[in-house]
Design a protein around this motif. Sequence first.
Motif, PDB file in Angstrom:
ATOM      1  N   LYS A 133      48.834 -44.891 -12.387  1.00  0.00           N
ATOM      2  CA  LYS A 133      48.477 -46.300 -12.548  1.00  0.00           C
ATOM      3  C   LYS A 133      48.961 -46.820 -13.914  1.00  0.00           C
ATOM      4  O   LYS A 133      49.525 -47.921 -14.013  1.00  0.00           O
ATOM      5  CB  LYS A 133      46.959 -46.427 -12.440  1.00  0.00           C
ATOM      6  N   ALA A 134      48.732 -46.011 -14.946  1.00  0.00           N
ATOM      7  CA  ALA A 134      49.120 -46.411 -16.302  1.00  0.00           C
ATOM      8  C   ALA A 134      50.634 -46.552 -16.406  1.00  0.00           C
ATOM      9  O   ALA A 134      51.152 -47.460 -17.066  1.00  0.00           O
ATOM     10  CB  ALA A 134      48.605 -45.405 -17.313  1.00  0.00           C
ATOM     11  N   ALA A 135      51.361 -45.637 -15.752  1.00  0.00           N
ATOM     12  CA  ALA A 135      52.831 -45.675 -15.803  1.00  0.00           C
ATOM     13  C   ALA A 135      53.347 -46.940 -15.133  1.00  0.00           C
ATOM     14  O   ALA A 135      54.262 -47.605 -15.632  1.00  0.00           O
ATOM     15  CB  ALA A 135      53.410 -44.425 -15.147  1.00  0.00           C
ATOM     16  N   LYS A 136      52.730 -47.287 -14.009  1.00  0.00           N
ATOM     17  CA  LYS A 136      53.148 -48.504 -13.291  1.00  0.00           C
ATOM     18  C   LYS A 136      52.884 -49.754 -14.130  1.00  0.00           C
ATOM     19  O   LYS A 136      53.601 -50.744 -14.036  1.00  0.00           O
ATOM     20  CB  LYS A 136      52.374 -48.628 -11.976  1.00  0.00           C
ATOM     21  N   ALA A 137      51.815 -49.692 -14.910  1.00  0.00           N
ATOM     22  CA  ALA A 137      51.408 -50.867 -15.693  1.00  0.00           C
ATOM     23  C   ALA A 137      52.198 -51.030 -16.982  1.00  0.00           C
ATOM     24  O   ALA A 137      52.012 -51.998 -17.727  1.00  0.00           O
ATOM     25  CB  ALA A 137      49.919 -50.794 -15.996  1.00  0.00           C
ATOM     26  N   LEU A 138      53.059 -50.076 -17.318  1.00  0.00           N
ATOM     27  CA  LEU A 138      53.807 -50.150 -18.586  1.00  0.00           C
ATOM     28  C   LEU A 138      54.511 -51.488 -18.717  1.00  0.00           C
ATOM     29  O   LEU A 138      55.119 -51.972 -17.765  1.00  0.00           O
ATOM     30  CB  LEU A 138      54.857 -49.036 -18.646  1.00  0.00           C
ATOM     31  N   SER A 139      54.431 -52.045 -19.911  1.00  0.00           N
ATOM     32  CA  SER A 139      55.039 -53.357 -20.129  1.00  0.00           C
ATOM     33  C   SER A 139      55.359 -53.538 -21.603  1.00  0.00           C
ATOM     34  O   SER A 139      54.653 -53.013 -22.472  1.00  0.00           O
ATOM     35  CB  SER A 139      54.051 -54.442 -19.655  1.00  0.00           C
ATOM     36  N   PRO A 140      56.405 -54.299 -21.904  1.00  0.00           N
ATOM     37  CA  PRO A 140      56.718 -54.574 -23.311  1.00  0.00           C
ATOM     38  C   PRO A 140      55.659 -55.458 -23.964  1.00  0.00           C
ATOM     39  O   PRO A 140      55.696 -55.687 -25.161  1.00  0.00           O
ATOM     40  CB  PRO A 140      58.059 -55.324 -23.243  1.00  0.00           C
ATOM     41  N   LYS A 141      54.701 -55.917 -23.171  1.00  0.00           N
ATOM     42  CA  LYS A 141      53.609 -56.707 -23.726  1.00  0.00           C
ATOM     43  C   LYS A 141      52.274 -55.968 -23.583  1.00  0.00           C
ATOM     44  O   LYS A 141      51.199 -56.569 -23.657  1.00  0.00           O
ATOM     45  CB  LYS A 141      53.524 -58.059 -23.011  1.00  0.00           C
ATOM     46  N   GLY A 142      52.360 -54.675 -23.351  1.00  0.00           N
ATOM     47  CA  GLY A 142      51.137 -53.906 -23.030  1.00  0.00           C
ATOM     48  C   GLY A 142      50.363 -53.392 -24.225  1.00  0.00           C
ATOM     49  O   GLY A 142      49.364 -52.690 -24.084  1.00  0.00           O
ATOM     50  N   GLY A 143      50.814 -53.730 -25.434  1.00  0.00           N
ATOM     51  CA  GLY A 143      50.198 -53.175 -26.643  1.00  0.00           C
ATOM     52  C   GLY A 143      48.727 -53.502 -26.798  1.00  0.00           C
ATOM     53  O   GLY A 143      47.928 -52.661 -27.218  1.00  0.00           O
TER      54      GLY A 143
END
Lengths: 406, 406
Positions: A133-143
């Motif tokens: 789930k975390a891998a799918k949610a990765l985003s350049p705005k995920g900080g």
Amino acid sequence: MKKFEVFNGDITSPKGFQASGVHIGIKKKKKDMTLIASDVLAEAAGVFTTNKVCAAPVLVSKENIKSGKIQAIIVNSGNANACTGEEGYQNALKITKVTAEALHIDPADVVVASTGIIGVPLPMDIVVSGIKKAAKALSPKGGEAAAEAILTTDTIEKKIAVEVEIDSKKVTIGGIAKGSGMIHPNMATMLSFITTDAKIKGDFLQQLLKTTSDKTYNMITVDGDTSTNDMVCVMANGMANNEALSQEHPEVEKFIEAFHYVNEYLAKKIVQDGEGATKFIEVEVINSRSFKEAQTVAKSILSSNLVKTAFFGEDGNWGRILCSIGYSGVEFEVDEIEVFLGNKEKMIKIVENGQGTGFSEEAMEKLLKSKKLKIMVDLKTGKENAKGWGCDLSYDYVKINGAYRT
Amino acid sequence: MKKFEVFNGDITSPKGFQASGVHIGIKKKKKDMTLIASDVLAEAAGVFTTNKVCAAPVLVSKENIKSGKIQAIIVNSGNANACTGEEGYQNALKITKVTAEALHIDPADVVVASTGIIGVPLPMDIVVSGIKKAAKALSPKGGEAAAEAILTTDTIEKKIAVEVEIDSKKVTIGGIAKGSGMIHPNMATMLSFITTDAKIKGDFLQQLLKTTSDKTYNMITVDGDTSTNDMVCVMANGMANNEALSQEHPEVEKFIEAFHYVNEYLAKKIVQDGEGATKFIEVEVINSRSFKEAQTVAKSILSSNLVKTAFFGEDGNWGRILCSIGYSGVEFEVDEIEVFLGNKEKMIKIVENGQGTGFSEEAMEKLLKSKKLKIMVDLKTGKENAKGWGCDLSYDYVKINGAYRT
């Protein structure tokens, strides 16, 4: 003049980093898993708990960071995977494996961290599906979500980003951290993750992280307990494309200053959010024979339960401060030492010639109402200075740690 | 079989000692001055605070006890005469002088002790007339009043007497003590005065007091703060008329055992009456490589705010105990260590193979309701054992030390 710009960013502010923070079900409702990934393999450095009883993820991460390169950091909160024996170790390994699979990287390039309750096996089914789930949610705005998902009893997110120009390139450093009890010099229950797109030599990065940690994370204390799980980990992916930083780089001081700022900022945020803390206390020790002695005196004051409860009670008890300096083990002349107490606006000399100065009670009372206080100690034994940070000891600290079952 | 008898006595139980405890007016209502006097010049030994900031009475008493002989001990409570500079030192000297005059002895044969607030000059007019009052009140039955008048935030008097037969003579040892905050290894705000009518060689007495203190007073902790004023002082007036005790005396072990018992009893009473304490905690560390390492582990557990708050919350948090062992700095194998938790009736193994044992929560809950708890740690690195004593950390500790002005 600062040679760097602080801005409202985080670990995904540097180029080529993505992150996520998700709820996977270790905690009831709050986010409990953070993933940080670099687009490319990054130079990496870490410092870890000095506790002899160190948690499984610390053992695995220490091993993986030895190569000097990693590409991802996976963190769960709510369970420390500490004191969980061989099963815990295998679970930590499995987490790196599952993370690597999801990101198509090598398991040896994954750092794993855990924070939360000690001695309970991780619910691995939840963790495994959570990683996906975390891998799918990765985003350049995920900080920001990442900053949130590493928290335990913390009350606020701790994040920062700074920008500095090196070789006419924009270099960015971002960081997130969590506290908030068991915080004491030498890596306490504290996690801090730093990302940067700087190009930097691996051994220089490791050395820089070590010296910086000694002056920042290792100079904060909440309760004097050093945890089993702490780590600070930095990834530098080089995507800013500057000339590789080392001690010889002409602009290295600018980077060192910015890097120090990020880590000191996070360290201070951790104590400000210490369990039950109502006051933030900075101690500066000046004119010491050695930097180490200055640090020892600062820590001795900040660790004293009597000093801490006095601040909670807004009592300018200079006797307790002087007493805590006295048992630090550091040599000084009682008759020569000077101690000041104050805040940003005003410092009052409270000890001179080994005695109280007879300062105005009224002025002191007013001053002690400040949320941020400062103690300055002039040892008069040399030229070295050091700073440390801590907080008061309140009813709520006892409540959070002593009565959480009720 | 014990080779000595414990009885309901105190410092005036041994032959040839008188004492008094009176109210002189440093405190509002409570007794605040104690005088202990021997009929004849006595062998004397003392151990004093290791705090670099040490109070004026400590400086004077250290000097006076160097001769190995004293005849009286004068103590005031309510004011520590600490951090009071040259004036404080002169005041401490004057106290010995006034006491000596009242008793027709040499000022150099007087030990002076103070306990209470730091940094406030002693009200010398009150003290001087108080000493005369205390001298007049001296009585062979004055031990109990003396025990009362040295107290500060203590809630109960701490006194004991034992009798032992040496050379077919009745030898008696009596003691009184006070706590109760700022208690930590290496002489914390703690006063203990021991009298005995034993005939004993001076250097042997000093050595015996040192080794005994290291295993008793220096193994207790309330809050980790070491005070400016602590002392343990023993007077041996020889009036029991036994053959002078030394390491060579055939019955010396009997005396050592009795002497140890008196000091351990008082040390334990001090922690039981620690500020805000609701639980008394004994830690025993067994099978250590060295006695010193065993002591270090015991102190590390007893000093942990997280362990202390867990006991206050009646939480069997073995993870915090293991963690505090881990950061003690002592070497051991995490996988081999065993930890037990219990009380007089029952000990439950809580850690094995570096993990929790999965003990019954119900049994633990019941056990943790005990007022006196015991932790046993088996380090499995050698053959040495050590014990230490402490207490929990409660709301009341914070209240007593942080909000006493309200």
